[in-house]
Design an enzyme around this catalytic site. Structure first.
Site, PDB file in Angstrom:
ATOM      1  N   HIS A 135      43.122 -28.157   4.644  1.00  0.00           N
ATOM      2  CA  HIS A 135      44.344 -28.452   3.882  1.00  0.00           C
ATOM      3  C   HIS A 135      45.413 -27.400   4.195  1.00  0.00           C
ATOM      4  O   HIS A 135      45.881 -26.696   3.291  1.00  0.00           O
ATOM      5  CB  HIS A 135      44.062 -28.400   2.371  1.00  0.00           C
ATOM      6  CG  HIS A 135      42.966 -29.289   1.881  1.00  0.00           C
ATOM      7  ND1 HIS A 135      42.342 -29.118   0.661  1.00  0.00           N
ATOM      8  CD2 HIS A 135      42.385 -30.384   2.437  1.00  0.00           C
ATOM      9  CE1 HIS A 135      41.423 -30.056   0.491  1.00  0.00           C
ATOM     10  NE2 HIS A 135      41.418 -30.825   1.550  1.00  0.00           N
ATOM     11  N   GLU A 173      32.769 -35.475   2.640  1.00  0.00           N
ATOM     12  CA  GLU A 173      33.489 -36.086   3.764  1.00  0.00           C
ATOM     13  C   GLU A 173      32.573 -36.323   4.973  1.00  0.00           C
ATOM     14  O   GLU A 173      33.059 -36.486   6.095  1.00  0.00           O
ATOM     15  CB  GLU A 173      34.690 -35.218   4.173  1.00  0.00           C
ATOM     16  CG  GLU A 173      35.678 -34.907   3.075  1.00  0.00           C
ATOM     17  CD  GLU A 173      36.423 -36.127   2.504  1.00  0.00           C
ATOM     18  OE1 GLU A 173      36.099 -37.269   2.892  1.00  0.00           O
ATOM     19  OE2 GLU A 173      37.300 -35.916   1.654  1.00  0.00           O
TER      20      GLU A 173
HETATM   21  P1  13P Z   1      33.785 -31.161  -0.196  1.00  0.00           P
HETATM   22  O1  13P Z   1      33.700 -30.018  -1.168  1.00  0.00           O
HETATM   23  O2  13P Z   1      32.900 -32.317  -0.614  1.00  0.00           O
HETATM   24  O3  13P Z   1      33.518 -30.719   1.218  1.00  0.00           O
HETATM   25  O4  13P Z   1      35.263 -31.743  -0.249  1.00  0.00           O
HETATM   26  C1  13P Z   1      36.365 -30.932   0.017  1.00  0.00           C
HETATM   27  C2  13P Z   1      37.522 -31.711   0.545  1.00  0.00           C
HETATM   28  O5  13P Z   1      38.372 -31.152   1.206  1.00  0.00           O
HETATM   29  C3  13P Z   1      37.615 -33.152   0.245  1.00  0.00           C
HETATM   30  O6  13P Z   1      38.521 -33.788   1.101  1.00  0.00           O
HETATM   31 ZN    ZN Z   2      40.121 -32.451   1.802  1.00  0.00          ZN
END
Ligand code: 13P
Ligand code: ZN
Length: 285
Positions: free
Chosen positions: A152, A127
């Site tokens: 999240h 990201e």
């Molecule tokens: P990464 O492991 O690449 O940081 O991705 C995690 C994530 O939350 C993707 O939206």
């Molecule tokens: Zn994510």
């Protein structure tokens, strides 16, 4: 000359004691324990002060370079500590050098120069476009902005499935859930529809929202927060998550009491915050 170089290297402090590394460890550990960031979910980026980094690292020593996939002209020369892609937040504290990296945006604006970390050959979060584009957007609005967090959080995500994904309505509902909400995020919450993550497109859309908001919901995925400090940024997401939790605990129950819009105006005025008055339903005709 030789003596000076040895002295310079000898004087570097242990990076594992650097306050910014410890802050990244503590933040990711908290996010994991709160259940916000399962597996490799979430990512954090933190703009560092070059003078501070110089106390720990030789800034002339680039371990390797990695293309970022986009051009960030405004961030050339800037140094960030960033969580690694695919890395689990539960592991950051026990092995920061594998799970975190310190990168500098190269002179072309498209290359990340690795100064420390990602020691198992890893790389920055997928990201990175949304992070760096958001940093650039926030720095234009607030030159003191330093932190971008993506997460999240459980109730915020749950609310995405049962509440309209409209930023005025979503913000209004959150503000109604806790008295402090309008004071903590008077600028409201921007909302994006579901989009493919990890792309420049979602990065550009997030950054556009960040011109106006410090919080952006990624529909049915999670949330982005931006702020001057780790505490401020974490606190923004934490407050949204608390409000979303209250909403999810009460959404199916008859509503007997309500924080009224006039109460929210009184709060915003008492705390002297610049709030999105257009997000309230005031009878001002
Ligand atoms: P990464 O492991 O690449 O940081 O991705 C995690 C994530 O939350 C993707 O939206
Ligand atoms: Zn994510």
């Amino acid at each position: 000359m030789r003596r000076v170089i040895i002295k310079d290297i000898g004087e570097k402090k242990d990076i594992l004691t650097a306050p910014f590394v410890l802050e990244m460890e503590r933040t990711t550990a908290n996010m994991y324990r709160l259940g916000w960031d399962e597996r490799n979910g979430g990512n954090v980026s933190y703009l560092l002060d070059e003078r501070e980094v110089r106390e720990y690292l030789d800034l002339n020593r680039v371990i390797r370079t990695m293309p970022t996939g986009f051009k960030a002209t405004e961030l050339i020369g800037k140094i960030f500590i960033v969580t690694g892609t695919g890395k689990y937040f539960k592991n950051v504290q026990s092995d920061p050098e594998a799970n975190l990296g310190i990168i500098r945006i190269g002179k072309d604006g498209e290359t990340a120069e690795l100064l420390w970390g990602y020691k198992d050959g890893g790389k920055f979060t997928s990201e990175l476009p949304a992070h760096l584009m958001s940093h650039a957007a926030r720095l234009r609005v607030d030159p003191e902005n330093r932190v971008v967090i993506h997460s999240h959080p459980t109730y915020t995500l749950a609310m995405n499935y049962v509440h309209e994904l409209d930023e005025r309505k979503f913000t209004h509902t959150l503000w109604q859930m806790c008295t402090e909400c309008i004071v903590v995020f008077p600028d409201g919450v921007g909302v994006l529809p579901w989009m493919l993550c990890g792309t420049n497109e979602i990065g550009e859309a997030t950054a556009k929202k960040m011109e106006e908001f410090r919080l952006v919901i990624w529909g049915m995925h999670g949330i982005y927060g931006a702020g001057k400090t780790m505490d401020e940024t974490f606190g923004l997401i934490e407050t949204v998550e608390k409000a979303a939790q209250i909403y999810m605990l009460t959404a199916h129950l008859p509503r007997v009491n309500l924080i009224k819009d006039a109460d929210m105006v009184a709060l915003a005025e008492a705390f002297q915050v610049k709030y999105r008055r257009d997000f309230l339903d005031l009878d001002e005709a």
